[in-house]
Design a protein around this motif. Structure first.
Motif, short mmCIF file in Angstrom:
data_model
loop_
_atom_site.label_atom_id
_atom_site.label_comp_id
_atom_site.label_asym_id
_atom_site.label_seq_id
_atom_site.Cartn_x
_atom_site.Cartn_y
_atom_site.Cartn_z
N PHE A 29 -16.87 -2.56 -34.00
CA PHE A 29 -16.51 -1.44 -32.95
C PHE A 29 -17.29 -0.95 -31.97
O PHE A 29 -17.31 -0.74 -30.60
N ALA A 30 -18.87 -0.83 -32.40
CA ALA A 30 -19.92 -0.44 -31.32
C ALA A 30 -20.16 -1.45 -30.19
O ALA A 30 -20.00 -1.24 -28.98
N ALA A 31 -20.56 -2.65 -31.04
CA ALA A 31 -21.13 -3.60 -29.92
C ALA A 31 -19.79 -4.36 -29.22
O ALA A 31 -20.20 -4.96 -28.16
N GLY A 32 -18.81 -4.05 -29.79
CA GLY A 32 -17.56 -4.65 -28.92
C GLY A 32 -16.69 -3.49 -28.17
O GLY A 32 -17.07 -3.32 -26.98
N LEU A 83 -18.34 0.96 -22.06
CA LEU A 83 -19.23 1.77 -21.46
C LEU A 83 -19.81 1.00 -20.09
O LEU A 83 -20.20 1.22 -19.09
N GLU A 84 -20.18 -0.56 -20.66
CA GLU A 84 -20.87 -1.39 -19.53
C GLU A 84 -19.67 -1.37 -18.37
O GLU A 84 -20.22 -1.59 -17.26
N GLY A 85 -18.35 -1.37 -18.72
CA GLY A 85 -17.34 -1.37 -17.56
C GLY A 85 -17.55 -0.24 -16.82
O GLY A 85 -17.50 -0.47 -15.45
N LEU A 86 -17.83 0.78 -17.43
CA LEU A 86 -18.07 2.05 -16.46
C LEU A 86 -19.17 1.84 -15.58
O LEU A 86 -19.11 2.16 -14.29
N MET A 87 -20.25 1.50 -16.25
CA MET A 87 -21.33 1.32 -15.58
C MET A 87 -21.44 0.17 -14.35
O MET A 87 -21.85 0.59 -13.35
N THR A 88 -20.78 -0.73 -14.74
CA THR A 88 -20.75 -1.65 -13.70
C THR A 88 -19.82 -1.54 -12.41
O THR A 88 -19.84 -1.96 -11.26
N THR A 89 -18.72 -1.07 -12.84
CA THR A 89 -17.63 -0.53 -11.60
C THR A 89 -18.07 0.68 -10.85
O THR A 89 -17.85 0.84 -9.78
N TYR A 90 -18.63 1.70 -11.59
CA TYR A 90 -18.93 2.74 -10.94
C TYR A 90 -20.36 2.99 -10.47
O TYR A 90 -20.84 3.36 -9.52
N TYR A 91 -21.31 2.82 -11.65
CA TYR A 91 -22.49 3.17 -11.39
C TYR A 91 -23.53 2.29 -10.56
O TYR A 91 -23.96 2.66 -9.55
N GLU A 92 -23.25 1.01 -10.87
CA GLU A 92 -23.99 0.08 -10.10
C GLU A 92 -23.62 -0.15 -8.56
O GLU A 92 -24.62 -0.06 -7.80
N VAL A 107 -28.02 2.40 -21.03
CA VAL A 107 -26.74 3.13 -21.40
C VAL A 107 -25.61 2.71 -22.05
O VAL A 107 -24.88 3.07 -22.79
N GLY A 108 -25.22 1.44 -21.30
CA GLY A 108 -24.00 0.68 -21.77
C GLY A 108 -24.07 0.22 -23.21
O GLY A 108 -23.33 -0.17 -23.90
N LEU A 109 -25.23 -0.35 -23.42
CA LEU A 109 -25.43 -1.22 -24.64
C LEU A 109 -26.35 -0.72 -25.52
O LEU A 109 -25.61 -0.68 -26.77
N ALA A 115 -25.97 -7.06 -30.54
CA ALA A 115 -25.49 -7.47 -29.52
C ALA A 115 -25.15 -8.90 -29.13
O ALA A 115 -24.26 -9.55 -28.86
N GLN A 116 -26.10 -9.63 -29.77
CA GLN A 116 -25.86 -11.06 -29.89
C GLN A 116 -24.85 -11.67 -30.83
O GLN A 116 -24.03 -12.53 -30.73
N MET A 117 -24.79 -10.69 -32.03
CA MET A 117 -23.82 -11.34 -32.95
C MET A 117 -22.72 -10.99 -32.30
O MET A 117 -21.53 -11.68 -32.91
N GLY A 118 -22.27 -9.95 -31.54
CA GLY A 118 -20.90 -9.85 -31.00
C GLY A 118 -20.29 -11.17 -30.42
O GLY A 118 -19.27 -11.59 -30.75
N VAL A 119 -21.31 -11.77 -29.62
CA VAL A 119 -20.77 -12.99 -28.73
C VAL A 119 -20.76 -14.08 -29.85
O VAL A 119 -19.84 -14.98 -29.59
N ILE A 120 -21.55 -14.42 -30.54
CA ILE A 120 -21.70 -15.42 -31.48
C ILE A 120 -20.49 -15.46 -32.45
O ILE A 120 -20.14 -16.46 -32.61
N THR A 121 -20.07 -14.40 -32.94
CA THR A 121 -18.93 -14.37 -33.84
C THR A 121 -17.60 -14.68 -32.99
O THR A 121 -16.93 -15.25 -33.30
N ALA A 122 -17.74 -14.37 -31.88
CA ALA A 122 -16.56 -14.50 -30.71
C ALA A 122 -16.35 -16.01 -30.65
O ALA A 122 -15.42 -16.42 -30.67
N MET A 123 -17.33 -16.41 -30.35
CA MET A 123 -17.53 -18.11 -30.10
C MET A 123 -17.26 -18.86 -31.47
O MET A 123 -16.37 -19.88 -31.33
#
Lengths: 87, 601
Positions: free
Chosen positions: B265-268, B274-283, B319-321, B404-412
C-alpha cells in the motif's frame, strides 16, 4: 539447579546471580537472591520466562544457566499442558 | 537542552518505566505545542512543552537512573537539571516501578508520584494503599487513569506540593558520610552508584541497589494486595504470543500484514500517486523557476534541477517516496511498541538471533530495516554492545532490502512465478545466516544475554500512536533529508564531471562476463546507490531471462545500500569500518551474483 532447568509452573527461590553489570540490571528488575519466582515458560533452547507476582521477565538461556535457584515446588511433567495458575 | 528559562519558570521532568502511559500525561499537560528534539550525540528524542509556568520535559522510559544505555544517559542528564520530577508508575506493576521511584526520592529532587492504570488495578482486583505509600515516600501520591483521563486534574494540582522524598536510613548515612561541597545530593548519589564521576567517591552500586530493592519489596508487601486466580484476556494473549506454537504463526501473519501495508500500500499505491504528483507538477514548476534565473544546462543548473538535482530528485524523493514509507513504518512500529508486542517477539526470536551473534533485541533494527535501512542503522544504538551494533549494521547493509527496493523486487520476481520468489528469499536468508555466523565467529567478544521486562499487552491509544508517528517521522526526515541532499549532490557532481560514466564502463566487463548480464546492468547497479529502487527499476526495461532476473535482484539487494545509509554507516562506524562495510558489500554482491550466474546461466 539453575534457572534454565525449571519446568513451566515450577516455583523457585533465586540464590545466586552472576557478577557484573548484569547483576545490577537484574536487581533493578526485581531479581535478587531470595526472590521467589515462577517459571512461566521455557522456549526450546531459548529464553526462560519467569514471573514474579504480576511481573514477567525474559532471561536469555545462557544467562539463565548462570543463575542458581532452589526449587520449592515441582513443575508439571513434560506433558505440554498449560502452566498451572499461580498468584 | 541548556535553554535559559524565563524567571519564575520551573523545569518539570516526567520520568517513568517504559509503557506506563507517560506520553499520555505529557500530552495532557502540554497540549498541542510540543517540540521534539534530538538529545545531542544520541538518537534519543526529548519532547518539550509548557504547562502554566512549567517547562515540561519528557524522558525515555527507563527502569532506573544510571548509564546502562543511551536512553538512561539522556534521562539522567535531563533529571539532573530538573526543578521537580513527576514520576509516573504503573499501579499494576509497582514492584517493578517503585525501584525508580525510590531512587528519585533519594536523589533529593522535589517529586510527585502519579500511580497510573488505576482502572486496570481495579479490574484486576488489586488493592493499593496509596496513603501508606505517601507516608513512606514523603511525597504526594496521586491515583490516575491516564487513558480515561481521570485524576489528571488532581495530579496537575498537586505539582505545587512536590517535596523531597524520604530516604532509607542506610542511604542517608552513606550520603552524609561522603557529603561534599558544591555537589548536589542527586549527583552524589549517582556517584556512589558508579554513574557519575567524582573523585574519591567509592562505587557502592550493588550495595545500594540491593538495599533499594529490598525496600521496594517490603513496601509492596505492605501496600499491595493481589487477588487470586485472576487471569484476564490480555494476560492470556500475552502468554500465547511468546510460545512458538502460537507465537511463530502470529509473527508470520503480522509480518505479512506489515508487508501488505508498507510494501504494497505505502510503497506502491501511495508512492506512485505522490511521485506522480511531484514529477508532473512540482518538477516542471521548479525547473521553470530556476530556469528563469540561470541556464539549466550550466553546472549549477544541473546540480540544482538536473536529473539528480537537489531541488528535483532529492525533493521528489523525500516527499514522494520517503515520507509515505516512513510514516507508514513508524505508524506500525508505534502500534507494536505501545501494545507490548515487541518484547515478546524479541524473546521468541532470541535463540535464532544468537546464532548470528545478536540477541532478541536486534529484532527492532531488523524489522526497521525492511522499512528503511538508513533508519534501522541509526536504531542499532539500542543494542547491548559495540560488537552487536557492527554485526547488525553489516547484516542490514548486506541482506535486508528496504521497502522501496522490495516493491520493485517483488514485482519483478513474482512475474517469474513462485519458485523464483522463494529462491530469492532462501538465498537472502542463507546469506544472512552465513554472514552473521561468520561475524559471530570472527569478531572478538561474546553476545550479551537477553534480560528484558515483558510488559502486559495493551490496546494502543490511537491519538498517542499518531502523535508518536508524526513526531518521529518529521524528526527522521529532518535528519535524513540533508543526507539525501548531500548524496544526490555527490552523484550529480560525478555525473557532470563524467566520473559516473567511467565507473559504469569499468564495471561493465565484470557485469557482462562474470555475471552474464547486459552491459546496461552496470548503470542500474550504480543508480541503485542513489536510490535502491532506481536500480531495480532500471532492470524493468531490460530484456532479461528468468535466471538473469534472479541474479540481478540478488546482486542488487546485496549491493551497497543507498547513499544516505552509507553516510549513516560512515557516521556510526567511523571512516575505516564504514568503508570496509561499503567495499565488503560490493565485493560479496558481485561474488555471489557471479557464482549464481556461472551455475544458473
Amino acid at each position: 539447579m539453575t534457572l534454565n532447568q525449571l519446568l513451566p509452573g515450577q516455583k523457585a527461590l533465586l540464590q545466586e546471580l552472576p557478577e557484573g553489570l548484569v547483576r545490577s540490571q537484574a536487581i533493578r528488575l526485581g531479581l535478587m537472591p531470595g526472590t521467589e519466582i515462577v517459571c512461566v515458560h521455557k522456549l526450546p533452547r531459548g529464553p526462560v520466562i519467569i514471573k514474579k507476582n504480576k511481573q514477567q521477565i525474559a532471561i536469555g538461556e545462557a544467562l539463565a544457566a548462570r543463575i542458581n535457584v532452589k526449587s520449592t515446588q515441582k513443575g508439571e511433567s513434560k506433558g505440554g499442558k498449560e502452566p498451572q495458575k499461580w498468584n | 537542552m541548556e535553554k535559559n528559562l524565563k524567571s519564575g519558570t520551573k523545569r518539570l521532568v516526567l520520568v517513568g518505566n517504559p509503557n506506563v502511559g507517560k506520553s499520555v500525561v505529557f500530552n495532557y499537560l502540554t497540549g498541542k505545542y510540543v517540540d521534539v528534539s534530538n538529545f545531542p550525540g544520541t538518537t534519543v528524542d526529548i519532547s518539550q512543552g509548557t504547562y502554566k509556568n512549567y517547562q515540561v520535559m519528557d524522558t525515555p522510559g527507563i527502569y532506573g537512573v544510571s548509564s546502562f544505555n543511551d536512553e538512561e544517559k539522556v534521562a539522567r542528564e535531563v533529571i539532573l537539571q530538573a526543578d521537580l520530577l513527576l514520576n509516573i508508575v504503573d499501579g499494576v506493576h509497582l514492584e517493578r516501578d517503585l525501584f525508580l521511584t525510590l531512587q528519585l526520592a533519594e536523589m533529593g529532587i522535589p517529586l510527585v508520584v502519579a500511580v497510573n492504570m488505576m482502572d486496570e488495578v481495579d479490574r484486576q482486583g488489586i488493592k493499593l494503599d496509596l496513603e501508606a505509600l505517601e507516608d513512606i515516600l514523603g511525597v504526594p501520591v496521586v491515583p490516575i487513569a491516564a487513558a480515561r483521563k481521570t485524576g489528571l486534574e488532581e495530579m496537575a494540582n498537586s505539582l505545587c506540593l512536590a517535596k523531597k522524598g524520604n530516604k532509607s536510613s542506610e542511604v542517608k548515612k552513606l550520603l552524609e558520610t561522603f557529603t561534599l561541597k558544591d555537589i548536589s545530593e542527586a549527583k552524589l548519589l549517582l556517584a556512589l552508584e558508579g554513574d557519575f564521576k567524582i573523585e574519591d567517591i567509592p562505587n557502592k552500586r550493588e550495595e545500594i541497589y540491593l538495599l533499594r530493592r529490598k525496600r521496594v519489596d517490603t513496601i509492596c508487601k505492605k501496600i499491595v494486595c493481589y487477588k487470586d486466580g485472576n487471569n484476564i484476556f490480555a494476560e492470556k494473549l500475552g502468554d500465547k504470543l511468546i510460545k512458538p506454537i502460537m507465537g511463530v504463526p502470529i509473527l508470520f501473519i503480522m509480518l505479512f500484514l506489515a508487508y501488505k501495508i508498507i510494501g504494497v500500500f505505502a510503497a506502491g499505491t501511495v508512492v506512485d500517486f505522490l511521485e506522480g504528483l511531484m514529477t508532473t507538477y512540482y518538477e516542471p514548476w521548479i525547473r521553470a523557476v530556476v530556469g528563469s534565473f540561470i541556464s539549466l544546462d550550466s553546472m549549477l543548473g544541473q546540480l540544482l534541477v538536473g536529473d539528480f538535482g537537489v531541488l528535483t530528485m532529492t525533493v521528489t524523493y523525500i516527499v514522494g517516496l520517503l515520507l509515505p514509507l516512513v510514516v507508514a513504518f513508524y505508524l506500525l512500529l508505534s502500534i507494536l511498541e505501545d501494545s507490548g508486542y515487541l518484547p515478546r517477539v524479541a524473546t521468541l526470536l532470541d535463540r535464532s538471533f544468537h546464532k548470528v551473534g545478536l540477541n532478541g533485541r536486534a529484532v527492532i533494527p531488523m524489522i526497521l530495516g525492511f522499512g528503511c535501512v538508513t533508519m534501522a542503522t541509526i536504531s542499532t544504538r539500542i543494542l547491548g554492545s559495540d560488537r552487536e551494533r557492527l554485526i547488525a549494521i553489516v547484516l542490514l547493509s548486506l541482506t535486508i532490502p528496504c521497502s522501496a527496493q522490495m516493491g520493485v523486487i517483488t514485482a519483478m520476481l513474482s512475474a517469474l512465478g513462485f519458485g523464483y520468489f522463494l529462491a530469492y528469499i532462501l538465498i537472502m536468508l542463507a546469506i544472512f545466516v552465513l554472514a552473521g555466523t561468520a561475524l559471530n565467529k570472527l569478531l572478538p567478544g561474546k553476545t550479551t544475554d537477553l534480560l528484558i521486562d515483558i510488559p502486559p499487552m495493551r490496546l494502543p491509544l490511537l491519538k498517542n500512536v499518531w502523535q508518536k508517528t508524526w513526531s518521529k517521522s518529521l524528526h527522521f526526515l529532518s535528519e535524513a533529508g540533508p543526507l539525501f541532499a548531500i548524496g544526490s549532490l555527490l552523484i550529480g557532481l560525478l555525473q557532470i564531471t563524467g566520473v559516473l560514466e567511467i565507473l559504469q564502463q569499468l564495471a561493465a566487463p565484470i557485469v557482462v562476463t562474470w555475471m552474464k548480464l547486459p552491459k546496461e546492468a552496470a548503470t542500474a547497479f550504480i543508480m541503485g546507490i542513489i536510490r535502491r529502487d532506481f536500480g531495480a527499476a532500471g532492470f524493468f526495461n531490460m530484456a532479461l531471462t528468468k535466471q538473469q532476473t534472479l541474479v540481478a535482484m540478488t546482486t542488487l539487494t546485496l549491493f551497497v545500500p543507498c547513499i544516505a545509509s552509507i553516510v549513516v554507516v560512515l557516521k556510526e562506524r567511523g571512516f575505516k569500518q564504514g568503508l570496509g562495510v561499503f567495499i565488503g558489500c560490493i565485493g560479496i554482491a558481485f561474488l555471489i551474483g557471479g557464482i549464481m550466474a556461472q551455475v544458473l546461466i
